[in-house]
Design a protein around this motif. Structure first.
Motif, PDB file in Angstrom:
ATOM      1  N   UNK A  18      79.590  94.047 -48.699  1.00  0.00           N
ATOM      2  CA  UNK A  18      80.435  92.914 -49.081  1.00  0.00           C
ATOM      3  C   UNK A  18      80.758  92.962 -50.575  1.00  0.00           C
ATOM      4  N   UNK A  19      79.781  93.328 -51.369  1.00  0.00           N
ATOM      5  CA  UNK A  19      80.003  93.322 -52.820  1.00  0.00           C
ATOM      6  C   UNK A  19      80.928  94.462 -53.244  1.00  0.00           C
ATOM      7  N   UNK A  20      81.086  95.473 -52.391  1.00  0.00           N
ATOM      8  CA  UNK A  20      82.011  96.569 -52.682  1.00  0.00           C
ATOM      9  C   UNK A  20      81.296  97.820 -53.155  1.00  0.00           C
ATOM     10  N   UNK A  21      81.923  98.971 -52.891  1.00  0.00           N
ATOM     11  CA  UNK A  21      81.398 100.234 -53.411  1.00  0.00           C
ATOM     12  C   UNK A  21      81.727 100.332 -54.899  1.00  0.00           C
ATOM     13  N   UNK A  22      80.883 101.025 -55.674  1.00  0.00           N
ATOM     14  CA  UNK A  22      81.102 101.097 -57.129  1.00  0.00           C
ATOM     15  C   UNK A  22      82.499 101.597 -57.508  1.00  0.00           C
ATOM     16  N   UNK A  23      83.000 102.615 -56.791  1.00  0.00           N
ATOM     17  CA  UNK A  23      84.318 103.166 -57.157  1.00  0.00           C
ATOM     18  C   UNK A  23      85.399 102.098 -57.075  1.00  0.00           C
ATOM     19  N   UNK A  24      85.326 101.254 -56.052  1.00  0.00           N
ATOM     20  CA  UNK A  24      86.366 100.246 -55.851  1.00  0.00           C
ATOM     21  C   UNK A  24      86.242  99.127 -56.873  1.00  0.00           C
ATOM     22  N   UNK A  25      84.991  98.749 -57.176  1.00  0.00           N
ATOM     23  CA  UNK A  25      84.766  97.708 -58.185  1.00  0.00           C
ATOM     24  C   UNK A  25      85.262  98.156 -59.556  1.00  0.00           C
ATOM     25  N   UNK A  26      85.281  99.461 -59.762  1.00  0.00           N
ATOM     26  CA  UNK A  26      85.735  99.973 -61.056  1.00  0.00           C
ATOM     27  C   UNK A  26      87.233 100.192 -61.075  1.00  0.00           C
ATOM     28  N   UNK A  27      87.899  99.956 -59.956  1.00  0.00           N
ATOM     29  CA  UNK A  27      89.301 100.369 -59.861  1.00  0.00           C
ATOM     30  C   UNK A  27      90.286  99.270 -59.473  1.00  0.00           C
ATOM     31  N   UNK A  28      89.909  98.426 -58.509  1.00  0.00           N
ATOM     32  CA  UNK A  28      90.954  97.520 -58.005  1.00  0.00           C
ATOM     33  C   UNK A  28      91.448  96.562 -59.095  1.00  0.00           C
ATOM     34  N   UNK A  29      92.658  96.037 -58.862  1.00  0.00           N
ATOM     35  CA  UNK A  29      93.360  95.313 -59.920  1.00  0.00           C
ATOM     36  C   UNK A  29      93.595  93.856 -59.552  1.00  0.00           C
ATOM     37  N   UNK A  30      94.024  93.082 -60.526  1.00  0.00           N
ATOM     38  CA  UNK A  30      94.390  91.688 -60.287  1.00  0.00           C
ATOM     39  C   UNK A  30      95.555  91.615 -59.297  1.00  0.00           C
ATOM     40  N   UNK A  31      96.416  92.604 -59.356  1.00  0.00           N
ATOM     41  CA  UNK A  31      97.536  92.657 -58.411  1.00  0.00           C
ATOM     42  C   UNK A  31      97.012  92.816 -56.984  1.00  0.00           C
ATOM     43  N   UNK A  32      96.000  93.681 -56.830  1.00  0.00           N
ATOM     44  CA  UNK A  32      95.377  93.848 -55.509  1.00  0.00           C
ATOM     45  C   UNK A  32      94.795  92.522 -55.017  1.00  0.00           C
ATOM     46  N   UNK A  33      94.111  91.814 -55.913  1.00  0.00           N
ATOM     47  CA  UNK A  33      93.467  90.556 -55.520  1.00  0.00           C
ATOM     48  C   UNK A  33      94.508  89.515 -55.123  1.00  0.00           C
ATOM     49  N   UNK A  34      95.604  89.452 -55.870  1.00  0.00           N
ATOM     50  CA  UNK A  34      96.655  88.482 -55.564  1.00  0.00           C
ATOM     51  C   UNK A  34      97.310  88.802 -54.225  1.00  0.00           C
ATOM     52  N   UNK A  35      97.477  90.090 -53.934  1.00  0.00           N
ATOM     53  CA  UNK A  35      98.062  90.476 -52.642  1.00  0.00           C
ATOM     54  C   UNK A  35      97.127  90.116 -51.487  1.00  0.00           C
ATOM     55  N   UNK A  36      95.851  90.387 -51.704  1.00  0.00           N
ATOM     56  CA  UNK A  36      94.846  90.066 -50.685  1.00  0.00           C
ATOM     57  C   UNK A  36      94.881  88.575 -50.398  1.00  0.00           C
ATOM     58  N   UNK A  37      94.916  87.807 -51.469  1.00  0.00           N
ATOM     59  CA  UNK A  37      94.963  86.348 -51.341  1.00  0.00           C
ATOM     60  C   UNK A  37      96.206  85.918 -50.552  1.00  0.00           C
ATOM     61  N   UNK A  38      97.366  86.427 -50.906  1.00  0.00           N
ATOM     62  CA  UNK A  38      98.591  85.922 -50.267  1.00  0.00           C
ATOM     63  C   UNK A  38      98.650  86.315 -48.797  1.00  0.00           C
ATOM     64  N   UNK A  39      97.982  87.397 -48.454  1.00  0.00           N
ATOM     65  CA  UNK A  39      97.994  87.812 -47.063  1.00  0.00           C
ATOM     66  C   UNK A  39      97.000  87.000 -46.207  1.00  0.00           C
TER      67      UNK A  39
END
Lengths: 508, 478
Positions: A242-263
């Motif tokens: 749930x907390x995420x793999x280290x690579x993803x935590x070091x990479x994903x963006x605010x844009x990704x989070x906003x897209x996830x939210x809107x979906x």
């Protein structure tokens, strides 16, 4: 107030006594509960409980890490953190300017991220320059931030228990307020999902990474569980942390989070439960007024992936300096399965208290474990998941001993009928435990919200007890024989590399 | 951010039009929202009785659910145990219940109680031991009989004493597996003293030294009606319950009064202390020195100061160390208070190994800043409002009201301590917060304790002063 108390008492008394009159008394409880689905699809559950001039709420959003794919693991949890960062009106000195600055942060991050992840021909000087530009853009955007303004308002108004969680199945938000702040709550709680702003995203990403280091990387049990679920699920997202793999935590963006939210944060995927010194007649119009502002949106299609049947037993072994743990899990159907209650009874028999089978065998008689249990709902229960056994060894005892003792109890429940007394004990305990769950605003809000969301009807909280009542000893053996078979099993072991029970040399 | 379609406007307009009860214009700012006065609320107080033998009883009726809960709190806890037998009270607290009574084994009690979905448990704590139960109303007579027999005639059967020791030994064997557990244990030892009743902990040898006779002797020394408080809450009539309790307990003779252990509190030897732990990627950091007691007249000013410093989302530690610097998920700090001995001033965080020194710098910065600029008018007001507006949650259930009263009774505090608290917070001014920040926080008295992987630190800990390495090797079992 007194009348309501009597109603609750009567309802519960009859639940305990006999099944036939149950519906009538569920009806009595129903007088305190109001369900309203707004035009945009959001469902509200209100339970009037005027014990003291306070109320609690629970917002259930039907998205957890189940909707993550490789590359964005941890994003549901990351958005949960962002839901405390305020809105276009809370947490900013000048939103118009901040918005522009945040867009620049995203542009700078995209450029930096592309360069640093370039596999061939990466230009280190360019990467450093882009990183610097990104950090400068963040510093610029931070100038507009009023840090933690959302939490500050809630606390200042007397809010307690301000918190949220993300699981494999869902995301939940909760706190409690004095009851004269009902309208303020309706505003704040809807506003945070109407206009969330991804401010301080990359600092918060660092915070979440620290959360991962604290809960997973730096704890033996955290390391074991992460490896264990990754082995147990080969296809379903339950295998991802749930907390995420280290690579993803070091990479994903605010844009990704906003897209996830809107979906995924669509009103049709949200249930809001409010419990306490409130009147449904007041709550419904306020929720319509404020939560009604969330735009209607088609909810996401159900997940396509189902974990395929397991064909081979799997095992992970961690060799560490810490003391041992043993865990084994068997795939089982989701919580809506008709046999769900049978699994609950098995779990209760195996784990509940000092009369449980695992306690009596592993802890009391064999003295090889300090604690042992067998439980459902791991890592979630919305989808097919695991019935999991877990044991903690006493000094000098090994995971193999724990395994053998657990397996002996598993064979027993497969091959021998449970006694009438034991089965009756489970049923009595289930009813009593339901009663114990009803006397607390935040607990009740959580239960009503989860049951409404998971089953489409909060009454399932009561009906689940009726289903336990119908479980037979034949059901128990049938389900145990079907579930507890070697090819359906994943084993996780944390082995101590030094001789168990002796001191390490030179300190650790 | 995703684009919001025009639908937003349509939906909110429709909602506003459809609902005559809604205010005519859509609220756009939280400050515009009306807050009616909170309805008058007089929490129901429990009845207090004192039997002739000194037993204090609180009865709190609560008819919401058909349940009855009880707690018996008895003076005397681990701080009073023999230093050579540390762990005695913990073993006692487990074996009291599991070891059964004169007429029934613990296993028989388990079967009987579980069949009735009743819980009856004992436990050993730092300053007291407790017997508590939670049962359905109709099973109360049977459960209460077991309760009485357990309190008056426990048996401490040897097999369950061994089981309890096994549990304690498991804790000892595992105590270095989690970095938090090392940090909090070692920092408490540094602050209170490794041999202090408040800092020491059990070892294999001290657990092994505990005998059945010790448990019986403890029971004989402490479990007397004049050393205990009994509180009941639930679905009963308090007059009838009073009669039941008097009949069962009034003839119980008094015994010697429990004596509280003597201890001194010199505080830690200032300096930097380090525990090496190889299997972590994060450093666990705690700065400690002595705090104070809850009956300190400065308690109210300290409570407000703590709120501003580290007690909330909007606090300085949370905002600066977590949100602005991104150094930690967990961060907090306060001048701690305990009811009858001094708590600790403690600041805690956990940060990746590579920012260990940066995090210590950040904590020091907040400590220094708290003394330099204690609380702005805005912070003071926010802190006070937060404490006062949430005050109702201290009393929002009948069980909570009962627990508050029992706690004040136990420690000899005024029974209206909570009402005084509210008035005390209201009186706190900026100068009070400034004064307590100066008086209760002393940077050069701090022990700085770090658990982590030294090789990965951003700067050696020696840059903060002389480093003492703590050996946490667990003494072997004989």
């Amino acid at each position: 107030m007194k009348q309501c108390a009597r109603l609750a008492a009567a309802m519960v008394a009859v639940l305990l006594a006999a099944v036939p009159t149950r519906a009538q008394d569920l009806a009595a409880f129903e007088k305190r509960v109001t369900v309203k689905t707004l035009e945009n699809g959001l469902t509200l559950v209100v339970c009037e409980r005027p014990e003291a001039p306070v109320f609690s709420f629970f917002t259930h959003v039907d998205v957890g890490s189940d909707r993550e794919v490789p590359g964005i693991t941890g994003l549901a949890h990351m958005f949960e953190h962002m839901a405390f960062k305020g809105t276009d009106r809370i947490g900013t000195k000048d939103y118009a300017a901040e918005k522009v600055a945040l867009e620049k942060v995203e542009e700078a991050y995209a450029a930096y991220d592309a360069e640093r992840r370039r596999a061939v021909g990466r230009d280190e000087a360019k990467r450093a320059e882009l990183e610097k530009a990104w950090k400068q853009a963040i510093a610029k955007a931070d100038e507009y931030v009023l840090a933690n303004a959302f939490g500050e308002i809630v606390e200042r108004e007397g809010g307690v228990g301000l918190n949220a969680f993300t699981s494999n199945d869902e995301t939940g938000y909760l706190y409690s307020l004095p009851s004269n702040r009902l309208e303020l709550w309706a505003y704040l709680e809807s506003e945070r999902f109407l206009k969330p702003v991804m401010r301080e995203f990359y600092k918060e990403r660092d915070v979440v990474f620290e959360e991962r280091r604290m809960r997973t990387d730096s704890q033996p049990i955290g390391r074991l569980v992460e490896q264990f679920v990754a082995a147990a699920f080969t296809a379903h997202p339950y295998g991802q942390p749930v907390v995420g793999w280290p690579s993803d935590l070091a990479t994903f963006s605010a844009t990704d989070a906003a897209e996830f939210y809107s979906r995924y944060y669509v009103p049709a995927s949200m249930v809001v439960a409010v419990v306490g010194d409130v009147k449904a007649a007041e709550v419904v119009p306020l929720v319509e007024k404020y939560f009604g502002r969330l735009p209607a949106h088609r909810p996401p299609a159900p997940l396509r992936i189902t974990e395929p049947a397991q064909r081979a037993e799997r095992q992970v072994v961690l060799r560490e300096t810490a003391q041992p743990y043993y865990i084994e899990g068997y795939h089982r159907p989701d919580s809506r399965d008709p046999d769900d209650a049978v699994y609950d009874v098995i779990s209760d028999l195996m784990s509940a208290g000092r009369t449980s089978r695992l306690y009596r065998s592993l802890v009391r008689d064999k003295k090889i474990a300090a604690g042992a249990s067998g439980f459902n709902g791991f890592p979630g229960d919305k989808y097919p998941h695991l019935f999991t056994f877990f044991a903690v060894s006493t000094p000098g005892h090994t995971p193999d001993e724990l395994r053998d003792a657990i397996r002996a109890e598993v064979e027993r429940i497969k091959n021998e009928d449970v006694s009438d007394e034991d089965l009756q004990m489970v049923k009595t305990r289930t009813k009593a435990n339901l009663i114990r769950r009803l006397g607390n605003n935040s607990g009740l809000a959580f239960q009503l919200g989860v049951f409404q969301a998971r089953y489409g009807d909060w009454r399932e909280l009561f009906r689940s007890v009726d289903r336990i009542e119908k479980v037979t000893k034949q059901d128990i053996r049938r389900i145990a024989q079907k579930t507890f078979v070697p090819e359906n099993r994943t084993v996780g072991i944390l082995e101590s590399t030094r001789l168990a029970g002796t001191a390490p040399k030179g300190g650790r | 951010m995703p684009a919001r379609p025009a639908l937003t406007v349509a939906v909110s307009l429709a909602a506003a039009v459809a609902l005559p009860s809604a205010s005519p214009a859509q609220v756009t700012d939280w400050k515009e929202i009306r807050k009616p006065a909170l309805r008058a609320f007089q929490p129901q107080q429990p009845r207090r009785l004192v039997l002739g033998n000194g037993l204090v009883i609180f009865l709190q009726e609560d008819h919401e659910l058909p349940l009855i809960q009880g707690t018996l709190r008895i003076r005397g806890g681990s701080r009073e145990e023999d230093p050579k037998k540390v762990g005695l009270v913990s073993v006692y607290g487990q074996a009291w219940r599991t070891g059964g009574t004169r007429t029934r084994t613990g296993d028989q009690l388990d079967d009987a109680l579980e069949a009735r979905a009743a819980r009856l448990e004992t436990s050993g704590g730092q300053d007291s031991t407790t017997v508590s139960f939670n049962c359905l109303k109709e099973t109360f007579p049977e459960v209460f009989d077991v309760f009485l027999e357990l309190v008056r005639a426990p048996e401490f059967r040897p097999d369950k004493i061994e089981l309890a020791k096994n549990q304690l030994n498991t804790g000892i064997a595992r105590r270095n597996d989690s970095p938090q557990s090392i940090l909090f244990r070692e920092s408490a030892k540094l602050a209170y003293g490794a041999d202090s009743p408040y800092g020491r902990h059990s070892e294999y040898a001290t657990v092994a030294a505990v005998t059945r006779d010790d448990l019986l002797a403890w029971h004989k020394a402490y479990v007397h009606p004049n050393n205990m408080i009994l509180g009941l809450v639930g679905d009963f009539d308090s007059r009838a319950m009073e009669a039941t309790l008097r009949k069962a307990l009034a003839s119980w003779p008094r015994g010697p009064a429990a004596r509280k252990v003597e201890a001194s509190f010199p505080g830690p030897t200032p300096g930097v202390y380090f525990v090496q732990k190889d299997d972590v990627n994060q450093s666990f950091i705690r700065l400690v020195h002595m705090g104070t007691r809850t009956d300190d007249p400065e308690y109210y000013a300290l409570t407000v100061m703590n709120e501003v410093f580290g007690g909330s989302f909007a606090s300085r530690l949370f905002t600066n160390v977590r949100s602005k610097k991104g150094l930690a998920y967990a961060v907090g700090g306060a001048v701690g208070t305990s009811f009858d001995y001094p708590g600790l001033f403690s600041v805690f965080t956990a940060t990746k190994s590579g920012t260990t020194a940066a995090a210590i710098d950040a904590l020091y910065e907040e400590i220094d800043n708290l003394k330099k600029s204690p609380a702005t008018a805005e912070e003071l007001q926010r802190g006070k409002e937060s404490i006062l507006n949430s005050f109702v949650f201290r009393l929002d259930s009948k069980a909570k009201v009962l627990n508050e009263k029992m706690t004040y009774e136990f420690y000899g505090y005024p029974s209206d301590f909570l009402e005084r608290f509210q008035a005390g917070i209201e009186r706190v001014g900026a100068e009070d917060v400034a004064r307590v920040a100066r008086k209760y926080i002393e940077r050069d008295k701090l022990a700085v304790v770090v658990v982590g992987r030294a090789a990965d630190f951003d700067r050696p800990l020696s840059s903060f002063g002389k480093v003492t390495t703590i050996d946490v090797t667990i003494p072997e079992r004989r």
